[in-house]
Design a protein around this motif. Structure first.
Motif, PDB file in Angstrom:
ATOM      1  N   PRO A   5       0.808  -1.229   0.000  1.00  0.00           N
ATOM      2  CA  PRO A   5       0.000   0.000   0.000  1.00  0.00           C
ATOM      3  C   PRO A   5       0.840   1.278   0.000  1.00  0.00           C
ATOM      4  O   PRO A   5       0.438   2.274  -0.592  1.00  0.00           O
ATOM      5  CB  PRO A   5      -0.823  -0.113   1.284  1.00  0.00           C
ATOM      6  CG  PRO A   5      -0.888  -1.578   1.566  1.00  0.00           C
ATOM      7  CD  PRO A   5       0.429  -2.129   1.089  1.00  0.00           C
ATOM      8  N   ALA A   8       1.931   1.831  -3.503  1.00  0.00           N
ATOM      9  CA  ALA A   8       0.762   2.216  -4.289  1.00  0.00           C
ATOM     10  C   ALA A   8       0.412   3.679  -4.040  1.00  0.00           C
ATOM     11  O   ALA A   8       0.077   4.416  -4.969  1.00  0.00           O
ATOM     12  CB  ALA A   8      -0.421   1.314  -3.950  1.00  0.00           C
ATOM     13  N   GLU A   9       0.503   4.103  -2.781  1.00  0.00           N
ATOM     14  CA  GLU A   9       0.237   5.500  -2.445  1.00  0.00           C
ATOM     15  C   GLU A   9       1.251   6.411  -3.128  1.00  0.00           C
ATOM     16  O   GLU A   9       0.892   7.461  -3.658  1.00  0.00           O
ATOM     17  CB  GLU A   9       0.301   5.700  -0.929  1.00  0.00           C
ATOM     18  CG  GLU A   9       0.017   7.121  -0.489  1.00  0.00           C
ATOM     19  CD  GLU A   9      -1.403   7.567  -0.727  1.00  0.00           C
ATOM     20  OE1 GLU A   9      -1.591   8.737  -1.120  1.00  0.00           O
ATOM     21  OE2 GLU A   9      -2.329   6.765  -0.545  1.00  0.00           O
ATOM     22  N   VAL A  12       0.306   6.791  -6.740  1.00  0.00           N
ATOM     23  CA  VAL A  12      -0.820   7.721  -6.901  1.00  0.00           C
ATOM     24  C   VAL A  12      -0.314   9.156  -6.827  1.00  0.00           C
ATOM     25  O   VAL A  12      -0.672  10.000  -7.661  1.00  0.00           O
ATOM     26  CB  VAL A  12      -1.914   7.459  -5.828  1.00  0.00           C
ATOM     27  CG1 VAL A  12      -2.915   8.607  -5.773  1.00  0.00           C
ATOM     28  CG2 VAL A  12      -2.626   6.142  -6.109  1.00  0.00           C
ATOM     29  N   LYS A  46      -5.701   4.923  -8.166  1.00  0.00           N
ATOM     30  CA  LYS A  46      -6.465   5.166  -6.941  1.00  0.00           C
ATOM     31  C   LYS A  46      -7.370   3.982  -6.615  1.00  0.00           C
ATOM     32  O   LYS A  46      -7.516   3.606  -5.451  1.00  0.00           O
ATOM     33  CB  LYS A  46      -7.300   6.443  -7.072  1.00  0.00           C
ATOM     34  CG  LYS A  46      -6.491   7.707  -6.947  1.00  0.00           C
ATOM     35  CD  LYS A  46      -7.401   8.920  -7.012  1.00  0.00           C
ATOM     36  CE  LYS A  46      -6.646  10.195  -6.749  1.00  0.00           C
ATOM     37  NZ  LYS A  46      -7.546  11.369  -6.727  1.00  0.00           N
ATOM     38  N   LEU A  49      -5.237   1.229  -5.253  1.00  0.00           N
ATOM     39  CA  LEU A  49      -4.828   1.568  -3.901  1.00  0.00           C
ATOM     40  C   LEU A  49      -5.958   1.272  -2.921  1.00  0.00           C
ATOM     41  O   LEU A  49      -5.731   0.687  -1.857  1.00  0.00           O
ATOM     42  CB  LEU A  49      -4.417   3.038  -3.817  1.00  0.00           C
ATOM     43  CG  LEU A  49      -4.113   3.571  -2.420  1.00  0.00           C
ATOM     44  CD1 LEU A  49      -2.969   2.809  -1.767  1.00  0.00           C
ATOM     45  CD2 LEU A  49      -3.807   5.068  -2.484  1.00  0.00           C
ATOM     46  N   LYS A  53      -5.930  -1.278   0.274  1.00  0.00           N
ATOM     47  CA  LYS A  53      -6.272  -0.856   1.630  1.00  0.00           C
ATOM     48  C   LYS A  53      -7.373  -1.738   2.206  1.00  0.00           C
ATOM     49  O   LYS A  53      -7.316  -2.114   3.378  1.00  0.00           O
ATOM     50  CB  LYS A  53      -6.713   0.608   1.641  1.00  0.00           C
ATOM     51  CG  LYS A  53      -5.574   1.579   1.473  1.00  0.00           C
ATOM     52  CD  LYS A  53      -6.093   3.003   1.523  1.00  0.00           C
ATOM     53  CE  LYS A  53      -4.998   4.024   1.407  1.00  0.00           C
ATOM     54  NZ  LYS A  53      -5.513   5.403   1.451  1.00  0.00           N
TER      55      LYS A  53
END
Length: 70
Positions: A5, A8-9, A12, A46, A49, A53
Motif C-alpha cells: 500500500p 501504491a500511495e 498515486v 487510486k 490503492l 487498503k
C-alpha cells in the motif's frame, strides 16, 4: 502495481503530480488527450490503492480475530 500500500500511495502521488504538471506547466486542460490519459491512469491507480487498503484491513481483522480466538 505491487501489493504494498505504501508503494501504491507513492504511485498515486507521482501520477497526480504528473497531471498537475501537464496542467500547470504545459497549460493543458481536461479536454486535452494527454491529460485525459493521465487522469484515467490516476483513477486506475487510486482504485487499485483502495483495493489494497481494503485487503489490508480485512487481513488485519482476520489476524485480530484469530489472535482473539486463540
Amino acid at each position: 502495481m505491487c501489493a504494498d500500500p505504501h508503494a501504491a500511495e507513492a504511485a498515486v502521488q507521482e501520477q497526480a503530480a504528473a497531471v498537475r504538471q501537464l496542467k500547470e506547466d504545459q497549460g493543458l486542460t481536461n479536454a486535452d488527450d494527454e491529460v485525459k490519459a493521465s487522469v484515467t491512469e490516476l483513477l486506475s491507480l487510486k482504485e487499485k490503492l483502495e483495493q489494497l487498503k481494503q485487503r489490508a484491513a480485512a487481513a488485519a481483522e482476520a489476524t485480530a480475530a484469530a489472535e482473539g480466538g486463540a
